[in-house]
Design a protein around this motif. Sequence first.
Motif, PDB file in Angstrom:
ATOM      1  N   UNK A  51       0.835  -1.212   0.000  1.00  0.00           N
ATOM      2  CA  UNK A  51       0.000   0.000   0.000  1.00  0.00           C
ATOM      3  C   UNK A  51       0.864   1.254   0.000  1.00  0.00           C
ATOM      4  N   UNK A  52       1.919   1.231   0.809  1.00  0.00           N
ATOM      5  CA  UNK A  52       2.784   2.413   0.913  1.00  0.00           C
ATOM      6  C   UNK A  52       3.502   2.685  -0.405  1.00  0.00           C
ATOM      7  N   UNK A  53       4.071   1.640  -0.986  1.00  0.00           N
ATOM      8  CA  UNK A  53       4.836   1.847  -2.221  1.00  0.00           C
ATOM      9  C   UNK A  53       3.931   2.093  -3.428  1.00  0.00           C
ATOM     10  N   UNK A  54       2.728   1.552  -3.384  1.00  0.00           N
ATOM     11  CA  UNK A  54       1.759   1.888  -4.426  1.00  0.00           C
ATOM     12  C   UNK A  54       1.429   3.383  -4.349  1.00  0.00           C
ATOM     13  N   UNK A  55       1.341   3.901  -3.136  1.00  0.00           N
ATOM     14  CA  UNK A  55       1.121   5.343  -2.975  1.00  0.00           C
ATOM     15  C   UNK A  55       2.243   6.156  -3.603  1.00  0.00           C
ATOM     16  N   UNK A  56       3.483   5.714  -3.447  1.00  0.00           N
ATOM     17  CA  UNK A  56       4.621   6.426  -4.067  1.00  0.00           C
ATOM     18  C   UNK A  56       4.528   6.343  -5.591  1.00  0.00           C
ATOM     19  N   UNK A  57       4.157   5.159  -6.092  1.00  0.00           N
ATOM     20  CA  UNK A  57       4.041   4.994  -7.547  1.00  0.00           C
ATOM     21  C   UNK A  57       2.944   5.895  -8.101  1.00  0.00           C
ATOM     22  N   UNK A  58       1.834   5.992  -7.382  1.00  0.00           N
ATOM     23  CA  UNK A  58       0.742   6.881  -7.808  1.00  0.00           C
ATOM     24  C   UNK A  58       1.206   8.335  -7.802  1.00  0.00           C
ATOM     25  N   UNK A  59       1.990   8.708  -6.807  1.00  0.00           N
ATOM     26  CA  UNK A  59       2.494  10.085  -6.752  1.00  0.00           C
ATOM     27  C   UNK A  59       3.397  10.369  -7.954  1.00  0.00           C
ATOM     28  N   UNK A  60       4.189   9.378  -8.353  1.00  0.00           N
ATOM     29  CA  UNK A  60       5.117   9.577  -9.469  1.00  0.00           C
ATOM     30  C   UNK A  60       4.359   9.877 -10.776  1.00  0.00           C
ATOM     31  N   UNK A  61       3.240   9.188 -10.993  1.00  0.00           N
ATOM     32  CA  UNK A  61       2.477   9.470 -12.218  1.00  0.00           C
ATOM     33  C   UNK A  61       1.500  10.633 -12.057  1.00  0.00           C
ATOM     34  N   UNK A  62       1.474  11.196 -10.854  1.00  0.00           N
ATOM     35  CA  UNK A  62       0.586  12.340 -10.656  1.00  0.00           C
ATOM     36  C   UNK A  62      -0.862  11.937 -10.467  1.00  0.00           C
ATOM     37  N   UNK A  63      -1.057  10.883  -9.702  1.00  0.00           N
ATOM     38  CA  UNK A  63      -2.409  10.421  -9.350  1.00  0.00           C
ATOM     39  C   UNK A  63      -2.494  10.517  -7.845  1.00  0.00           C
ATOM     40  N   UNK A  64      -3.015  11.596  -7.345  1.00  0.00           N
ATOM     41  CA  UNK A  64      -2.985  11.790  -5.898  1.00  0.00           C
ATOM     42  C   UNK A  64      -4.344  11.529  -5.267  1.00  0.00           C
ATOM     43  N   UNK A  65      -5.326  11.254  -6.121  1.00  0.00           N
ATOM     44  CA  UNK A  65      -6.674  11.037  -5.588  1.00  0.00           C
ATOM     45  C   UNK A  65      -6.733   9.749  -4.788  1.00  0.00           C
TER      46      UNK A  65
END
Lengths: 203, 203
Positions: A189-203
């Motif tokens: 969950x934590x690293x998926x959050x980082x991956x989402x941040x990298x592509x600019x998906x913060x929702x």
Amino acid sequence: MSSTVSGGWRIYGPRTLPAPLEAALLAFAEHGYHGTSVREIAARAKLSVPGLYHHYPSKQSLLQGLLELTMLDLVARCEQAVAEAGAKPVAQFDAVVESLLRFHMFRQEQAFIGSTEIRSIDDGYRDTYVGLRDRQQRIVDDIIAAGVAGGDFTTTAAKGAGRAITTMCVGVSTWYRVDGAMSPDELIAENLGFARAIVGLTA
Amino acid sequence: MSSTVSGGWRIYGPRTLPAPLEAALLAFAEHGYHGTSVREIAARAKLSVPGLYHHYPSKQSLLQGLLELTMLDLVARCEQAVAEAGAKPVAQFDAVVESLLRFHMFRQEQAFIGSTEIRSIDDGYRDTYVGLRDRQQRIVDDIIAAGVAGGDFTTTAAKGAGRAITTMCVGVSTWYRVDGAMSPDELIAENLGFARAIVGLTA
């Protein structure tokens, strides 16, 4: 792995490699490809050297067999994860990142050989192996491109983002510990959050 | 490197390792620690085996010397980058990430040995080496903690973010090519953007 069971891409039992490849994996992980003899692999596999050669005619064929099974397993799991996620890029993105993370947590030894012994692949096979890696990267890249096109992802550096995310997921194999403070699902969950941040998906 | 010149942490000339360590680096990168003989290192360094042993009494001492010089250079560059960035966490963050990225672009061979041959370090030295790596990670972690405390970074997973960023920066050494399409400064800007996204600094 069984790719016929729904969610099978998430399930990691003990490795089920053929005995010579399991022996090669352990030996390469300990001493590296060039530091390992066929004799040592045969001994670990409880085979005679001729018996080992009967199945794998050279140390190189053991390396190639090991790398290829590893990449095919990784690609198959990622493809199944994406297929089960449905048509939306965000769901596909979450699935492929989770799949990459799980693989590199639960197949650390194979990931290590895959990262370190590309140098030891004979020229005649290198293109095949790089082709498999490219296919894996393309799964990630295509999803990011679709997410950018559809307005889900705000990154303006889609290609670099795909590479950074793969690098981050692969790198998990270098630090993940089964007895660590966080559970696999928490780390995912934590690293998926980082991956989402990298592509600019913060929702 | 010279840490007395302002911005010296950004400057990467050719390597200036002692000849035996340069020879060990090239041999280990090609064949791994266990696949390399002292004789081979001596030949590459244009020394006799006794001549090599005069400076480095064992293959292990060559590995330790190489890993230690590498980590000390990395830490020194990061510390200088942070010191020159001033007191603000955001500026310090940008500096340390840039420093990590540059090092892993311009010292790829050393980074590779550092990542792959920890397995080959004798037990008596391992704690020393891990201590150096922890010191490097702490530089990153302390800056992120200060940025979170000051409200610059919105991440709620500071520790994991520090690890993910380091993993991403170290991983650059696995894919960076001098003749790639993007310049070093372009790649640094792009990956710094990803690192900023990971800590929740989107401004």
